[in-house]
Write a protein that holds these residues in place. Structure first.
Motif, PDB file in Angstrom:
ATOM      1  N   LEU A   1       0.825  -1.209   0.000  1.00  0.00           N
ATOM      2  CA  LEU A   1       0.000   0.000   0.000  1.00  0.00           C
ATOM      3  C   LEU A   1       0.859   1.258   0.000  1.00  0.00           C
ATOM      4  O   LEU A   1       0.555   2.230  -0.707  1.00  0.00           O
ATOM      5  CB  LEU A   1      -0.925  -0.009   1.219  1.00  0.00           C
ATOM      6  N   ALA A   2       1.938   1.233   0.778  1.00  0.00           N
ATOM      7  CA  ALA A   2       2.793   2.422   0.866  1.00  0.00           C
ATOM      8  C   ALA A   2       3.480   2.702  -0.465  1.00  0.00           C
ATOM      9  O   ALA A   2       3.479   3.846  -0.952  1.00  0.00           O
ATOM     10  CB  ALA A   2       3.829   2.227   1.970  1.00  0.00           C
ATOM     11  N   PHE A   3       4.064   1.657  -1.080  1.00  0.00           N
ATOM     12  CA  PHE A   3       4.749   1.864  -2.349  1.00  0.00           C
ATOM     13  C   PHE A   3       3.773   2.323  -3.436  1.00  0.00           C
ATOM     14  O   PHE A   3       4.095   3.224  -4.228  1.00  0.00           O
ATOM     15  CB  PHE A   3       5.454   0.583  -2.790  1.00  0.00           C
ATOM     16  N   LEU A   4       2.594   1.700  -3.499  1.00  0.00           N
ATOM     17  CA  LEU A   4       1.639   2.070  -4.539  1.00  0.00           C
ATOM     18  C   LEU A   4       1.120   3.488  -4.327  1.00  0.00           C
ATOM     19  O   LEU A   4       0.952   4.251  -5.294  1.00  0.00           O
ATOM     20  CB  LEU A   4       0.481   1.068  -4.566  1.00  0.00           C
ATOM     21  N   THR A   5       0.877   3.856  -3.072  1.00  0.00           N
ATOM     22  CA  THR A   5       0.401   5.214  -2.783  1.00  0.00           C
ATOM     23  C   THR A   5       1.461   6.256  -3.117  1.00  0.00           C
ATOM     24  O   THR A   5       1.167   7.290  -3.745  1.00  0.00           O
ATOM     25  CB  THR A   5       0.006   5.333  -1.300  1.00  0.00           C
ATOM     26  N   ILE A   6       2.694   6.000  -2.720  1.00  0.00           N
ATOM     27  CA  ILE A   6       3.777   6.941  -3.022  1.00  0.00           C
ATOM     28  C   ILE A   6       3.977   7.057  -4.528  1.00  0.00           C
ATOM     29  O   ILE A   6       4.150   8.165  -5.072  1.00  0.00           O
ATOM     30  CB  ILE A   6       5.081   6.504  -2.327  1.00  0.00           C
ATOM     31  N   ALA A   7       3.945   5.927  -5.227  1.00  0.00           N
ATOM     32  CA  ALA A   7       4.107   5.945  -6.687  1.00  0.00           C
ATOM     33  C   ALA A   7       2.991   6.739  -7.349  1.00  0.00           C
ATOM     34  O   ALA A   7       3.234   7.517  -8.288  1.00  0.00           O
ATOM     35  CB  ALA A   7       4.133   4.516  -7.222  1.00  0.00           C
ATOM     36  N   THR A   8       1.765   6.558  -6.879  1.00  0.00           N
ATOM     37  CA  THR A   8       0.621   7.278  -7.457  1.00  0.00           C
ATOM     38  C   THR A   8       0.743   8.777  -7.218  1.00  0.00           C
ATOM     39  O   THR A   8       0.442   9.588  -8.103  1.00  0.00           O
ATOM     40  CB  THR A   8      -0.692   6.738  -6.858  1.00  0.00           C
ATOM     41  N   GLN A   9       1.208   9.163  -6.042  1.00  0.00           N
ATOM     42  CA  GLN A   9       1.377  10.587  -5.758  1.00  0.00           C
ATOM     43  C   GLN A   9       2.501  11.195  -6.597  1.00  0.00           C
ATOM     44  O   GLN A   9       2.370  12.326  -7.076  1.00  0.00           O
ATOM     45  CB  GLN A   9       1.640  10.783  -4.269  1.00  0.00           C
ATOM     46  N   ILE A  10       3.581  10.454  -6.780  1.00  0.00           N
ATOM     47  CA  ILE A  10       4.658  10.948  -7.646  1.00  0.00           C
ATOM     48  C   ILE A  10       4.139  11.110  -9.073  1.00  0.00           C
ATOM     49  O   ILE A  10       4.467  12.101  -9.759  1.00  0.00           O
ATOM     50  CB  ILE A  10       5.859   9.990  -7.606  1.00  0.00           C
ATOM     51  N   ALA A  11       3.326  10.158  -9.526  1.00  0.00           N
ATOM     52  CA  ALA A  11       2.756  10.266 -10.873  1.00  0.00           C
ATOM     53  C   ALA A  11       1.878  11.504 -10.994  1.00  0.00           C
ATOM     54  O   ALA A  11       1.913  12.210 -12.010  1.00  0.00           O
ATOM     55  CB  ALA A  11       1.956   9.009 -11.193  1.00  0.00           C
ATOM     56  N   ALA A  12       1.078  11.760  -9.964  1.00  0.00           N
ATOM     57  CA  ALA A  12       0.211  12.939  -9.997  1.00  0.00           C
ATOM     58  C   ALA A  12       1.031  14.228 -10.048  1.00  0.00           C
ATOM     59  O   ALA A  12       0.702  15.166 -10.789  1.00  0.00           O
ATOM     60  CB  ALA A  12      -0.706  12.945  -8.774  1.00  0.00           C
ATOM     61  N   ILE A  13       2.101  14.285  -9.281  1.00  0.00           N
ATOM     62  CA  ILE A  13       2.976  15.460  -9.331  1.00  0.00           C
ATOM     63  C   ILE A  13       3.616  15.583 -10.705  1.00  0.00           C
ATOM     64  O   ILE A  13       3.758  16.686 -11.256  1.00  0.00           O
ATOM     65  CB  ILE A  13       4.054  15.367  -8.234  1.00  0.00           C
TER      66      ILE A  13
END
Length: 319
Positions: A119-131
């Motif tokens: 969950l942590a890796f996927l959430t961080i990856a998704t936020q980086i993608a959004a940025i």
């Protein structure tokens, strides 16, 4: 080459040795009677060519060692031995092409579980993608692709379809669904906060031609997903981690999730729909191609018969 460590109850050791002595691809066989303490039994160690490992491991399982003893395997990175070279030459096929199904099953089984790390890796990856979408940075988008951990669960779905294992399929799909929902929800909340601060607005997504492929799913998106799914399964079964990184960079699952969360926060519903479509196309393409690749690999290796002895009765006096 794999190194196997087998703990065998004394009453099964004759059967185990009868199997290993006659099996193709086995070398460096060592027997230490009574050496094992937990579980108690005889310690047997050996090296075996990867391409010959499946049938030997399956036969050891049939002997009941999973319940009454232990079977462990690890990769041998360096083996300087003429005997080991001969064992690999005698085994059918090539080691780099071999799929050790027990090893693959354990890996995808672990990857299909929902963990805090996933969950942590996927959430961080998704936020980086959004940025990356906000600042129009393909580099950040690629970084988010590499960071995303979702392919392990996708590979588990493929293996579950191959084995017709609804429990594994359901667990992997649950992991994917909860993971993406959690990542998108958290990224959506962060995007709403940024919009409230005035940092972003509907115009923030205008003129981003470099990354608009994320919200333009087409036939090429599906073809890339098919190719990436096949390459991903091959890289996992062959243990080629460098190739798996290329798979992560090829598909836009995480960027689509990030774009979805950002577009929803900015109420750009057309982009929301396109992002969902892109996410679905990528996952579906990888599952289809991954399952077909595993099917072909299984059919290919079933052509090779590794010579194994018939099961011997217990107490055959082999030692």
């Amino acid at each position: 080459m794999l190194h196997l460590r087998v703990i065998s109850p004394p009453e099964l050791t004759d059967d185990v040795l009868g199997l290993l002595d006659d099996a193709v691809g086995v070398t460096n066989l060592v027997v230490l009677p009574g050496a094992a303490r937990s579980p108690k039994g005889d310690l047997i160690q050996l090296d075996i060519a990867r391409e010959a490992a499946n049938e030997v491991i399956e036969r050891l399982q049939q002997l009941g060692l999973c319940a009454e003893g232990s079977i462990a395997a690890e990769q041998v990175d360096l083996s300087i031995s003429d005997a080991a070279d001969r064992a690999e030459e005698e085994a059918p096929g090539e080691g780099d092409d071999a799929v050790v199904w027990a090893e693959f099953a354990r890996k995808v089984g672990d990857d299909s579980r929902l963990t805090w790390a996933f969950l942590a890796f996927l959430t961080i990856a998704t936020q980086i993608a959004a940025i990356g979408v906000i600042v129009n940075s393909p580099i950040l988008i690629v970084g988010a692709m590499v960071l995303g951990p979702e392919f392990g669960a996708i590979a588990a779905v493929c293996f579950g379809l191959l084995r017709r294992d609804p429990q594994l399929i359901g667990r992997a799909l649950r992991t994917l669904a909860i993971g993406f929902v959690a990542a998108i929800t958290i990224t959506f909340a962060c995007a709403l906060a940024l919009r409230g601060l005035g940092w972003i607005g509907p115009s923030s997504l205008n003129g981003h031609k470099e990354i608009e492929f994320i919200v333009k799913p087409d036939r090429w998106s599906f073809i890339v997903a098919l190719l990436a799914g096949a390459a991903g399964v091959l890289s996992v079964t062959a243990g080629k981690s460098s190739a798996l990184v290329g798979v992560f960079i090829s598909v836009t699952t995480v960027p689509a999730a990030g774009y979805f969360a950002l577009a929803a926060a900015l109420t750009l519903w057309g982009d929301v729909a396109a992002s969902v479509t892109q996410l679905g196309v990528n996952i579906a393409g990888m599952v289809i191609a991954g399952t077909l690749t595993l099917t072909v690999q299984k059919a290919y290796w079933s052509r090779f018969g590794v010579r194994l002895p018939a099961r011997r009765p217990r107490g055959s006096g082999h030692r």
